[in-house]
Design a protein around this motif. Structure first.
Motif, short mmCIF file in Angstrom:
data_model
loop_
_atom_site.label_atom_id
_atom_site.label_comp_id
_atom_site.label_asym_id
_atom_site.label_seq_id
_atom_site.Cartn_x
_atom_site.Cartn_y
_atom_site.Cartn_z
N ARG A 125 0.85 -1.19 0.00
CA ARG A 125 0.00 0.00 0.00
C ARG A 125 0.89 1.25 0.00
NH1 ARG A 125 -2.73 -3.57 -0.96
NH2 ARG A 125 -4.76 -4.21 -0.07
N GLY A 126 0.58 2.21 -0.88
CA GLY A 126 1.31 3.46 -0.93
C GLY A 126 2.75 3.29 -1.36
N LEU A 127 3.58 4.27 -1.00
CA LEU A 127 4.98 4.25 -1.41
C LEU A 127 5.83 3.34 -0.54
CD1 LEU A 127 5.54 8.07 -2.15
CD2 LEU A 127 5.19 6.21 -3.80
N SER A 128 5.50 3.27 0.74
CA SER A 128 6.34 2.51 1.67
C SER A 128 5.89 1.07 1.87
CB SER A 128 6.38 3.21 3.03
OG SER A 128 5.08 3.23 3.61
N GLY A 129 4.71 0.71 1.38
CA GLY A 129 4.22 -0.65 1.52
C GLY A 129 3.17 -0.82 2.58
N GLY A 130 3.35 -0.13 3.71
CA GLY A 130 2.37 -0.24 4.78
C GLY A 130 2.74 -1.33 5.78
N THR A 131 2.18 -1.23 6.97
CA THR A 131 2.51 -2.16 8.06
C THR A 131 2.18 -3.61 7.71
OG1 THR A 131 2.13 -0.42 9.71
CG2 THR A 131 2.10 -2.70 10.49
N GLU A 132 1.00 -3.83 7.15
CA GLU A 132 0.58 -5.20 6.85
C GLU A 132 1.52 -5.87 5.86
OE1 GLU A 132 -3.31 -7.74 5.27
OE2 GLU A 132 -3.29 -5.55 5.12
N ALA A 133 1.93 -5.14 4.83
CA ALA A 133 2.82 -5.72 3.82
C ALA A 133 4.14 -6.14 4.45
CB ALA A 133 3.07 -4.72 2.70
N TRP A 134 4.72 -5.29 5.28
CA TRP A 134 6.01 -5.64 5.87
C TRP A 134 5.89 -6.74 6.90
CZ3 TRP A 134 10.21 -4.86 3.46
CH2 TRP A 134 10.32 -3.78 2.59
N GLU A 135 4.76 -6.82 7.58
CA GLU A 135 4.54 -7.96 8.48
C GLU A 135 4.50 -9.26 7.69
OE1 GLU A 135 0.97 -7.04 10.56
OE2 GLU A 135 1.96 -5.78 12.06
N GLU A 136 3.85 -9.26 6.55
CA GLU A 136 3.77 -10.46 5.72
C GLU A 136 5.13 -10.81 5.13
OE1 GLU A 136 1.27 -12.58 5.25
OE2 GLU A 136 0.07 -11.46 6.69
N ILE A 137 5.90 -9.80 4.73
CA ILE A 137 7.24 -10.05 4.20
C ILE A 137 8.12 -10.66 5.28
CG2 ILE A 137 9.33 -8.94 3.33
CD1 ILE A 137 7.45 -6.88 1.96
N ASN A 138 8.07 -10.12 6.49
CA ASN A 138 8.85 -10.67 7.59
C ASN A 138 8.44 -12.10 7.90
OD1 ASN A 138 10.30 -8.28 7.92
ND2 ASN A 138 8.88 -7.45 9.43
N LYS A 139 7.15 -12.38 7.85
CA LYS A 139 6.65 -13.73 8.08
C LYS A 139 7.15 -14.68 7.00
CE LYS A 139 2.33 -16.36 8.51
NZ LYS A 139 0.84 -16.27 8.47
N PHE A 140 7.14 -14.21 5.76
CA PHE A 140 7.62 -15.02 4.64
C PHE A 140 9.07 -15.45 4.88
CE2 PHE A 140 10.05 -15.28 0.73
CZ PHE A 140 9.30 -16.13 -0.06
N PHE A 141 9.93 -14.50 5.23
CA PHE A 141 11.34 -14.82 5.42
C PHE A 141 11.58 -15.63 6.70
CE2 PHE A 141 12.09 -11.51 2.22
CZ PHE A 141 13.02 -12.17 1.44
N GLN A 142 10.76 -15.44 7.70
CA GLN A 142 10.88 -16.25 8.90
C GLN A 142 10.59 -17.72 8.58
OE1 GLN A 142 8.19 -15.15 12.06
NE2 GLN A 142 9.09 -16.55 13.53
N GLU A 143 9.53 -17.98 7.82
CA GLU A 143 9.20 -19.35 7.44
C GLU A 143 10.27 -19.92 6.51
OE1 GLU A 143 5.32 -19.00 5.78
OE2 GLU A 143 4.33 -18.84 7.74
N LEU A 144 10.79 -19.09 5.62
CA LEU A 144 11.84 -19.54 4.71
C LEU A 144 13.09 -19.92 5.50
CD1 LEU A 144 12.90 -19.99 1.85
CD2 LEU A 144 13.45 -17.56 1.74
N ARG A 145 13.43 -19.13 6.50
CA ARG A 145 14.60 -19.39 7.34
C ARG A 145 14.46 -20.73 8.05
NH1 ARG A 145 13.93 -15.07 10.38
NH2 ARG A 145 14.48 -13.75 8.59
N GLN A 146 13.25 -21.01 8.52
CA GLN A 146 13.03 -22.24 9.29
C GLN A 146 13.14 -23.50 8.43
OE1 GLN A 146 9.16 -21.44 11.00
NE2 GLN A 146 10.01 -20.27 12.72
N LYS A 147 12.75 -23.43 7.17
CA LYS A 147 12.77 -24.64 6.35
C LYS A 147 14.00 -24.77 5.48
CE LYS A 147 9.86 -22.83 2.56
NZ LYS A 147 8.56 -23.01 1.87
N SER A 148 14.93 -23.82 5.59
CA SER A 148 16.15 -23.87 4.77
C SER A 148 17.28 -24.58 5.50
CB SER A 148 16.59 -22.45 4.39
OG SER A 148 15.64 -21.81 3.58
N ASP A 149 18.07 -25.33 4.75
CA ASP A 149 19.29 -25.93 5.28
C ASP A 149 20.41 -24.91 5.17
OD1 ASP A 149 18.08 -28.43 5.76
OD2 ASP A 149 18.33 -28.99 3.66
#
Length: 220
Positions: free
Chosen positions: A193-217
């Motif tokens: 949302r908007g130029l910076s993405g918005g709080t929800e977008a960055w929460e989802e991005i952080n969640k994405f990388f957290q899950e990726l970190r957990q399943k990566s060797d």
């Protein structure tokens, strides 16, 4: 013997238990329809965690059942489809200088790079609100990265990518299936949302990388 049925004081017939139950059922919100996915090659019903093929002609993802995916389970098998691998590697010792990063001119500090048989030999894309946008990466820049990080020579062409996360103070580098990158692209396109993405977008991005970190060797 059951009691006689009489109207109430207003002359209206009170609802029986069965009628009340019917009214309750009618007033319940409808259950959301169950989405059933099918293999795009043979129309077989797919499991939730199914594999994908990459259609090289249009660089689009194709949902595939186990039987069809086995037809493309070797490197170079087939000229139209490639089976997307399912390995996830975290590269804690990856070498990339700030100068190399700056050359990519990525506005959101996230990019995925892959070797390609279509178009540029090496492609670099970053996700944004409009989808994936290509950034320029010359072969000298890619050669410098591979010289410092020989594991990049093991990337499967077209179907595996180097995913870079340099948001704020983070410096994370992964080898992931290409459909994981497109999943991230879709997430950002949906939530931004908007130029910076918005709080929800960055929460989802952080969640994405957290899950990726957990399943990566982790690869030293």
């Amino acid at each position: 013997m059951s009691a006689a049925y009489t109207p109430d004081g207003n002359g209206a017939r009170p609802a029986t238990s069965l009628e009340g139950l019917r009214r309750l059922v009618r007033n319940q919100p409808a259950s959301p329809p169950v989405v059933v996915e099918h293999c795009e090659l043979c129309n077989e019903v797919l499991a939730t965690n199914h594999r994908h093929l990459l259609d090289l002609a249009g660089r689009t993802l194709v949902c595939s059942c186990t039987a069809c995916s086995l037809l493309f389970d070797k490197r170079g098998a087939g000229h139209h489809y490639r089976l997307i691998p399912n390995r996830y590697l975290l590269l804690p010792n990856f070498q990339m200088t700030d100068a190399q990063w700056d050359e990519l001119m990525i506005p959101v500090n996230i990019v995925f790079l892959f070797r390609s048989t279509i178009g540029n030999p090496v492609a670099a894309f970053y996700p944004g609100p409009a989808g994936a946008t290509e950034s320029l990466l010359d072969l000298e820049g890619w050669a410098a990265l591979t010289n410092a990080n020989p594991i990049l020579n093991e990337l499967e062409t077209d179907v595996e990518a180097l995913l870079v996360n340099r948001v704020r103070t983070t410096r994370e580098y992964y080898i992931v299936p290409i459909d994981t990158c497109y999943q991230l692209v879709g997430l950002i396109r949906l939530k931004w949302r908007g130029l910076s993405g918005g709080t929800e977008a960055w929460e989802e991005i952080n969640k994405f990388f957290q899950e990726l970190r957990q399943k990566s060797d982790s690869v030293e």
